[in-house]
Design an enzyme around this catalytic site. Structure first.
Site, short mmCIF file in Angstrom:
data_model
loop_
_atom_site.label_atom_id
_atom_site.label_comp_id
_atom_site.label_asym_id
_atom_site.label_seq_id
_atom_site.Cartn_x
_atom_site.Cartn_y
_atom_site.Cartn_z
N GLU A 87 0.81 -1.22 0.00
CA GLU A 87 0.00 0.00 0.00
C GLU A 87 0.84 1.27 0.00
O GLU A 87 0.36 2.33 -0.40
CB GLU A 87 -0.94 -0.01 1.21
N ASP A 116 -11.99 -5.79 -2.83
CA ASP A 116 -12.92 -6.92 -2.76
C ASP A 116 -14.27 -6.40 -2.29
O ASP A 116 -14.39 -5.24 -1.89
CB ASP A 116 -12.39 -7.99 -1.80
#
Length: 229
Positions: free
Chosen positions: A12, A197
């Site tokens: 990230e 997701d």
């Protein structure tokens, strides 16, 4: 101005760290810290580790050791709204815990004792993020993100979240802890998350498959925000 950026995982923060000039890297309390310059501004980037405690620690380091004047939390999230798709970017207007329950003492579900139910993000940082994405092909949605120390993988956990927090559009494991620390220090923050997701029964696989690809869009956006500040 010192811009603090915090993410949980190496994937990230990796792309953003590579953009920093005059880069210094070190570790403190298991947090990886990257300090440098981007677009003429001082940036301190922290990879805190996963979960609320790690995120709170990393944010505290940003605010005490480096005196960051604002905090941008970046990372991934699971989508709770049916309107969201993998790759969409979520901007926190407000954040809340989903795994806190002290209702026995008169607090609402999700409200930590002696703290507000919701932690609002900086309106100016939210507005700037929206402005920078108006003429792009990135789908950016602003709303409420909820946080807890649970990776939501469908089933009863997902059902309970949607029932108890119908206003939430995404779920993660860090942003509310970061917001709580910023609240204590009276420092503006915003959480910017990319959907990896949809928090269903295959979310663990979707998360792994999509993380690297979708985070690249997020890193570019954060770079644009830093340039515009």
């Amino acid at each position: 101005m010192i811009i603090g950026v915090i993410g949980a995982m190496e994937q990230e923060v990796m792309l953003l760290s590579k953009q920093l000039a005059k880069l210094n890297i070190w570790q403190q309390a298991r947090c990886n810290i990257y300090s440098g310059w981007l677009h003429g501004k001082k940036v301190v980037l922290v990879q805190s580790g996963i979960g609320k405690v790690s995120a709170a620690l990393g944010c505290t380091l940003l605010l005490t050791n480096f005196e960051a004047t604002l905090v941008i939390n970046i990372g991934s999230a699971g989508g709770l709204s049916p309107a969201l798709a993998v790759g969409d970017i979520i901007v926190s207007e407000e954040v809340q815990y989903h795994d806190v329950n002290v209702t026995a003492f008169g607090y609402d579900k999700g409200q930590m004792a002696q703290y507000p139910l919701l932690f609002p993000a900086s309106p100016s940082l939210v507005a700037l993020t929206k402005q920078l994405t108006e003429h792009t092909n990135i789908n950016v949605v602003c709303g409420q993100i909820i946080s807890g120390d649970i990776f939501i993988n469908g089933g009863q956990e997902l059902y309970k979240l949607k029932r108890r927090f119908p206003q939430a559009i995404a779920v993660d494991m860090e942003v509310t802890a970061i917001a709580q620390i910023c609240y204590l220090f009276a420092v503006p923050f915003v959480g910017i998350r990319v959907i990896t997701d949809i928090a269903d029964s295959v979310s663990h696989k979707s998360f792994k498959d999509n993380l690297i690809t979708v985070v690249s869009h997020l890193s570019l956006l954060v770079s644009d925000i830093i340039q515009a500040l």
